[in-house]
Scaffold this motif. Sequence first.
Motif, PDB file in Angstrom:
ATOM      1  N   LYS A 293      29.087  37.501  35.014  1.00  0.00           N
ATOM      2  CA  LYS A 293      30.124  38.063  34.150  1.00  0.00           C
ATOM      3  C   LYS A 293      30.862  39.209  34.830  1.00  0.00           C
ATOM      4  N   PRO A 295      33.187  41.028  37.100  1.00  0.00           N
ATOM      5  CA  PRO A 295      34.353  40.603  37.904  1.00  0.00           C
ATOM      6  C   PRO A 295      34.188  40.898  39.384  1.00  0.00           C
ATOM      7  N   LYS A 330      33.483  30.596  38.314  1.00  0.00           N
ATOM      8  CA  LYS A 330      34.110  30.126  37.079  1.00  0.00           C
ATOM      9  C   LYS A 330      33.248  29.078  36.390  1.00  0.00           C
ATOM     10  N   ARG A 333      30.374  30.704  34.595  1.00  0.00           N
ATOM     11  CA  ARG A 333      30.842  31.388  33.389  1.00  0.00           C
ATOM     12  C   ARG A 333      31.131  30.395  32.263  1.00  0.00           C
ATOM     13  N   ALA A 355      35.803  34.376  25.436  1.00  0.00           N
ATOM     14  CA  ALA A 355      36.356  34.414  26.793  1.00  0.00           C
ATOM     15  C   ALA A 355      35.937  35.684  27.522  1.00  0.00           C
ATOM     16  N   LYS A 356      36.029  36.810  26.845  1.00  0.00           N
ATOM     17  CA  LYS A 356      35.662  38.084  27.471  1.00  0.00           C
ATOM     18  C   LYS A 356      34.162  38.180  27.677  1.00  0.00           C
ATOM     19  N   PHE A 360      35.787  36.445  31.544  1.00  0.00           N
ATOM     20  CA  PHE A 360      37.199  36.221  31.848  1.00  0.00           C
ATOM     21  C   PHE A 360      38.040  37.379  31.316  1.00  0.00           C
ATOM     22  N   PRO A 365      43.072  32.094  31.269  1.00  0.00           N
ATOM     23  CA  PRO A 365      42.289  31.566  32.380  1.00  0.00           C
ATOM     24  C   PRO A 365      40.979  30.925  31.910  1.00  0.00           C
ATOM     25  N   PHE A 366      40.424  31.455  30.819  1.00  0.00           N
ATOM     26  CA  PHE A 366      39.208  30.858  30.254  1.00  0.00           C
ATOM     27  C   PHE A 366      39.494  29.453  29.748  1.00  0.00           C
ATOM     28  N   SER A 369      39.985  27.022  32.748  1.00  0.00           N
ATOM     29  CA  SER A 369      38.717  26.738  33.423  1.00  0.00           C
ATOM     30  C   SER A 369      37.806  25.884  32.549  1.00  0.00           C
TER      31      SER A 369
END
Length: 384
Positions: A293, A295, A330, A333, A355-356, A360, A365-366, A369
Amino acid sequence: MLLYFLFATTGLFGFLTVMIILSKNRSIEVINIYLIIIIILVSARCSLFGLSHLLNFEATDLSFSIYRSVFILKIPCLYLYFKYLISQTEVQLSKDAKHFVLPIIFPFLLILFYTDNSNNTFDIFSVTMYIVIIYVFYYFVKTFELLYHAIWRKKERLFKQKRGSKLLKQWTIFLFFIISLNMLNMLFTVYARLYSFSFANVSTFMWLPNLLWLTVFIKILITPEILYGWNFFTQTVIEDKIANLLTSEIWNIDLKPNVTILQDKIVKKKIESSIKEYIIKIDLISADFYMFKNPEFSLSDISEKLVIPVSHLNYIFKYHCSLSFSNFKKLIRIQYSIKLIESNYLKTNTLDTLAKEAGFASYNPFYTSFKDVTGKSPKLYSMR
């Protein structure tokens, strides 16, 4: 005398288990504080009871009042332990406080019962016990539903981690069985106490919960992987078949790459015989969703965790993986988000929050992916 020695031994094993858990805290990304609380409560009670009698120092009536207070505190802790074991998210003590209202009030009700000399004493005790019984059954059912849907009857998913799922299933069934026996023993004791049966001496069956918890501690000590949920635990679990890899679809272990770059040739010579071992280790750590998770998580972090040179990991991803490391992150995740969805995360949270939580920066982007991995949008996947 043997009973008291058994209690003292259980307490010793319990504290030893806590020490081992805390000594491994650098390897555990998410420490489940509720497991530690449970073990400390049980160990303290067993040690105090056993040693006080062995040393002829009887302090209080631990056989019922204090012990039952401790037992009530363990009930929400067990539920929350399973909850965070499944989700592998950080413990949120402020949100969990509501689960401990009754365990905090319960000891005061018992004190009132033991100090009240009026004719209403029995009524106070009876009402308190019935509330406790309802409370215990509520969390028992709640825990059963959580485990049944999230682990025991897990949905088929695109990428499986058979090793972790099997281990967690066995462990949760084992621990839930222990809890069930303890609950039945406690309810029997309460019932006998309420109706003053001749066999209501609580010491008659005191050895049973003690022996059950000793079994739990021994189980943890001989199978420490269970502390980690789906997370990476040890680098020595290499005997598993490569077909059981969580990310088996992206690896090509038996590939004999045509390496032309001199630096890569040097690395190939060094690690050619260890390719399978390296990939299994990467797969194990890929189960540690919480790490991915971050980044800033990079190959250097995996290198430090697995004690494998970064150059070796670069070679593995370059020649034996169908994904770049960025896309690999990715994938992990998305697997984590799938696990949350199947744990009914979206019942109380939004897709943006999901998503967070999966690491992401935003939903877009979530979404992209997620659809690349599963072939469905997150919303459509959650409705199946």
